[in-house]
Enzyme design. Structure first.
Site, mmCIF file in Angstrom:
data_model
loop_
_atom_site.group_PDB
_atom_site.id
_atom_site.type_symbol
_atom_site.label_atom_id
_atom_site.label_comp_id
_atom_site.label_asym_id
_atom_site.label_seq_id
_atom_site.Cartn_x
_atom_site.Cartn_y
_atom_site.Cartn_z
ATOM 1 N N HIS A 46 -8.384 24.683 -9.594
ATOM 2 C CA HIS A 46 -9.290 25.239 -8.776
ATOM 3 C C HIS A 46 -9.171 26.457 -7.415
ATOM 4 C CE1 HIS A 46 -11.453 25.440 -4.866
ATOM 5 N NE2 HIS A 46 -12.363 24.939 -5.441
ATOM 6 N N GLU A 49 -8.844 29.464 -10.806
ATOM 7 C CA GLU A 49 -10.650 29.578 -10.583
ATOM 8 C C GLU A 49 -10.473 30.382 -9.892
ATOM 9 O OE1 GLU A 49 -14.439 27.909 -8.830
ATOM 10 O OE2 GLU A 49 -13.018 25.913 -10.040
ATOM 11 N N HIS A 50 -10.980 30.595 -8.718
ATOM 12 C CA HIS A 50 -10.883 31.204 -7.801
ATOM 13 C C HIS A 50 -10.568 33.175 -7.955
ATOM 14 C CE1 HIS A 50 -13.253 29.169 -4.364
ATOM 15 N NE2 HIS A 50 -12.901 28.303 -5.460
ATOM 16 N N GLU A 126 -13.267 24.793 1.582
ATOM 17 C CA GLU A 126 -13.612 24.038 1.042
ATOM 18 C C GLU A 126 -13.321 22.752 1.517
ATOM 19 O OE1 GLU A 126 -14.729 23.760 -4.431
ATOM 20 O OE2 GLU A 126 -13.438 25.907 -2.792
#
Length: 417
Positions: A46, A49-50, A126
Site C-alpha cells: 500500500h 502504491e502511494h 489513513e
C-alpha cells in the site's frame, strides 16, 4: 471477445473492444498484494502504491496530477489482499498519453525521501481514519482474529509500527521484487484497438526485466473460531459474525453467492426484512462474502443501539438457524438467481468493470470466463446445495466480534449462544 498478447518479456496485454463508446478503461495490474508481505513488512504494498504517484525522473508529483487531470477522465490506484493496480478511464484519443504516464511511474518512480516522509504521515492518518470509522474498524479487527497469524489477516494499510519503520531502500527493494514481468497484466476495455494497445505497452514496458524472484509462494490460512468483545465508547454497538467461506476456484461459490443474497445481501433478504423492516432494530444490517484465490470468508454485520444488542443478535441467529431447519424456498432461490445474473450483466455495461474482470480472470484462471458460463452455473444452484454448504459452517465454525458500549449482560447473552 477478449484478445490477449504476451510480450517477449512476459507481460500480458488483454483487451476487449466495446462498440458505441468513445472511452476506454485501462489498468496496470501487479499479481501481488498485502497477503504476500513478509512479517514486519505489513503495509509496504500500500505504501508503494502511494509512492508511485510521487514523482518520476521526468515528472514531479504536481506534473503527474496536472497531466492526469488534463486528460479529462479519472485515474486512481488501489491495493487489495492479492493485487496492486493503478487504472484510469479517458477518451480513446487520450489513451497514449495515459499509458505514457502509467509506464513512467511504474518504471521510473523516484521514491524521493521528502515525498516518502510526507506520504508516511498521510498513511498514518489513513490508519487513524479506519480506527475512527466503527464499521471499518470492526471488519479490520475481525479479519485479524479470524486469520490470526496469517498475512491475509493483516490490514492492507499495515500497522503504525511497520509504516513508521519503512525506509527508501525497503520500498525500492520491494518494488524490484514484485514488478516482475510475469506478474504484470495490462487490461483495457472500451474504444480500444488491441494492436495499438500492445504497441503502447511494448514501447513503455517492453524493456522491463526481472530484478527479483517475484512474490513468494502463497500459503492458505486456517480460520480461527473466536468470541470476543471490545469495549469502545461509541454511539452504537457493532456485531460481526464470520465463518469460513469459499475460494474463487471452489465450485460451491455459486451456491454461496445465492445464499448471501437470500440471507442479507439484498433489500428483500431475510435479515434486511426481519431486522430492519419488520422490527426496526438496525439501520445497517447485511451479510457479505469475500473470496480469495484459495480461501474466503462469509459473514454478517449489524450496527445497533447498545441496549438492543442481545435482541438483534437473537434475530440474526434465528434466521441463520432457519436456513438449515426450514431450507430456502424455490421462490427465494429463483429471485436470488435473477438478482445475481441481472447484476452481472448490468455490471458488464461498465468499461471499468470489464477491465477489472479481464485482469482478475487472467490472474485466477488464465483465460476469459464467459458470462453465459457463469449464468449457467448460477441457475444450476439448488436449495440442497445451499443447505449442505451452510450446515458445514453454521453453527460450529461461527466467530463473533462485538465492539461498542453495551453492558456485560447484553454481551454475555451473545457470547453464550
Amino acid at each position: 471477445m477478449v484478445q490477449k498478447t504476451r510480450l517477449e518479456n512476459g507481460i500480458r496485454v488483454l483487451s476487449q473492444h466495446c462498440p458505441n463508446t468513445h472511452v476506454v478503461s485501462v489498468g496496470i495490474w501487479i499479481d501481488s498484494g498485502s497477503r504476500d508481505e513478509l512479517p514486519s513488512m505489513e503495509g509496504i504494498t500500500h505504501f508503494l502504491e502511494h509512492m508511485f504517484f510521487k514523482g518520476t525522473e521526468r515528472r514531479t508529483t504536481r506534473d503527474i496530477a496536472v497531466e492526469l487531470d488534463i486528460l479529462g477522465g479519472m485515474s486512481n490506484a488501489f491495493t487489495t489482499k492479492e493485487n496492486l493496480c493503478f487504472y484510469g478511464k479517458v477518451l480513446d484519443k487520450n489513451l497514449p498519453r495515459l499509458m505514457d504516464i502509467f509506464c513512467d511511474i511504474l518504471l521510473h518512480a523516484r521514491m524521493d525521501e521528502r515525498e516518502l516522509e510526507k506520504e508516511r504521515f498521510v498513511i498514518l492518518q489513513e490508519i487513524s481514519m479506519v480506527e475512527d470509522t466503527p464499521e471499518d474498524y470492526v471488519h479490520t479487527v475481525a479479519c485479524e482474529k479470524f486469520w490470526k497469524g496469517h498475512p491475509l489477516g493483516h490490514p492492507i494499510c499495515g500497522y503504525r509500527e511497520t509504516v513508521q519503520r519503512f525506509r527508501r531502500e525497503d520500498i525500492l527493494k520491494f518494488k524490484d521484487q514484485i514488478i516482475h514481468p510475469e506478474q504484470v497484466v495490462v487490461s483495457a476495455a472500451g474504444s480500444v484497438r488491441h494492436d495499438e494497445l500492445v504497441e503502447m505497452v511494448n514501447d513503455g514496458l517492453g524493456r522491463l526485466r526481472a530484478n527479483g524472484r517475484g512474490r513468494p509462494p502463497r500459503t492458505s490460512p486456517e480460520p480461527v473460531v473466536f468470541r470476543d468483545y471490545i469495549r469502545k465508547d461509541l454511539e452504537q454497538t457493532h456485531i460481526c459474525l464470520l465463518m469460513p467461506g469459499v475460494s474463487l476456484h471452489d465450485e460451491e461459490r455459486f451456491a454461496v453467492y445465492i445464499l448471501n443474497i437470500v440471507l442479507g445481501n439484498s433489500m428483500s433478504s431475510r435479515l434486511f426484512q426481519e431486522v430492519r423492516e419488520k422490527r426496526g432494530l438496525a439501520y445497517n444490517i447485511y451479510s457479505f462474502l469475500h473470496c480469495c484465490e484459495d480461501t474466503g470468508v462469509f459473514g454478517v454485520y449489524a450496527a445497533v443501539a447498545p441496549e438492543k444488542l442481545a435482541e438483534c443478535f437473537k434475530v440474526i441467529w434465528n434466521e441463520m438457524e432457519e436456513l438449515i431447519a426450514g431450507g430456502v424456498s424455490e421462490t427465494e432461490i429463483s429471485g436470488a438467481k435473477d438478482c445475481a445474473v441481472g447484476g452481472m450483466y448490468l455490471n458488464l455495461d461498465s468499461t471499468d468493470a470489464l477491465m477489472n474482470r479481464i485482469a482478475r480472470n487472467e490472474f485466477l484462471y488464465g483465460h476469459e470466463v464467459a458470462p453465459d458460463e457463469i449464468e449457467k452455473k448460477i441457475y444450476g444452484v439448488s436449495s440442497e446445495n445451499l443447505g449442505k454448504w451452510f450446515a458445514r459452517v453454521f453453527p460450529d465454525r461461527v466467530s463473533i466480534l462485538v465492539v461498542g458500549p453495551s453492558d456485560k449482560q447484553q454481551v454475555d447473552l451473545v457470547m453464550k449462544v
